[in-house]
Write an enzyme that holds these catalytic residues in place. Structure first.
Site, PDB file in Angstrom:
ATOM      1  N   THR A   1     -28.777 -11.142   7.450  1.00 55.10           N
ATOM      2  CA  THR A   1     -28.351 -12.681   7.704  1.00 55.10           C
ATOM      3  C   THR A   1     -27.105 -12.781   7.102  1.00 55.10           C
ATOM      4  O   THR A   1     -26.450 -11.788   6.956  1.00 55.10           O
ATOM      5  CB  THR A   1     -29.719 -13.604   6.995  1.00 55.10           C
TER       6      THR A   1
ATOM      7  N   LYS B   1     -24.054 -10.326   9.131  1.00 55.77           N
ATOM      8  CA  LYS B   1     -24.285  -9.928  10.688  1.00 55.77           C
ATOM      9  C   LYS B   1     -23.181  -9.446  11.451  1.00 55.77           C
ATOM     10  O   LYS B   1     -23.145  -8.270  11.936  1.00 55.77           O
ATOM     11  CB  LYS B   1     -24.644 -11.275  11.331  1.00 55.77           C
TER      12      LYS B   1
ATOM     13  N   SER C   1     -34.949 -17.475   1.198  1.00 58.14           N
ATOM     14  CA  SER C   1     -35.512 -17.310   2.978  1.00 58.14           C
ATOM     15  C   SER C   1     -37.088 -17.454   2.885  1.00 58.14           C
ATOM     16  O   SER C   1     -37.735 -16.720   2.095  1.00 58.14           O
ATOM     17  CB  SER C   1     -34.939 -15.814   3.091  1.00 58.14           C
TER      18      SER C   1
ATOM     19  N   SER D   1     -38.209 -15.781   5.322  1.00 63.82           N
ATOM     20  CA  SER D   1     -38.577 -14.317   6.232  1.00 63.82           C
ATOM     21  C   SER D   1     -39.557 -13.469   5.662  1.00 63.82           C
ATOM     22  O   SER D   1     -40.362 -12.915   6.339  1.00 63.82           O
ATOM     23  CB  SER D   1     -37.368 -13.737   6.350  1.00 63.82           C
TER      24      SER D   1
END
Length: 95
Positions: A63, A67, A17, A19
């Site tokens: 993620t 979720k 990721s 992020s």
């Protein structure tokens, strides 16, 4: 709501990721004192990890594959989350 000092991305897997890089840049640009960490949480460890997050008064986002399953562990969900049947962010309110 008190601003959390630690923010997390919870997923499985999350090592790939981007992020943390993007969120850290946003945190820095906003002048906040916080960290943002990606943590890999297997589906069978989600409930325990969320208990830990609650105790730390942490916040963050989910993620895949968490979720939908994470929704079962929330004390309260927004109407948007209820409509979607999934949550993407979490935080701990003062009460």
């Amino acid at each position: 709501m008190t601003t959390p000092g630690r923010l997390f991305l919870i997923g499985h897997p999350v090592a790939h990721s981007l992020s943390p890089l993007m969120q850290y840049a946003a945190i820095e640009a906003a002048g906040l004192e916080a960290t943002y960490e990606a943590i890999d949480v297997s589906p069978d460890a989600l409930a325990t990890k969320l208990d830990d997050m609650r105790a730390m008064r942490a916040a963050g986002n989910f993620t895949v594959p968490h979720k939908r399953p994470a929704m079962r562990h929330m004390q309260k969900c927004t109407s948007v989350a209820m409509s979607a049947g999934a949550v993407t962010t979490f935080w701990v309110d003062a009460d």
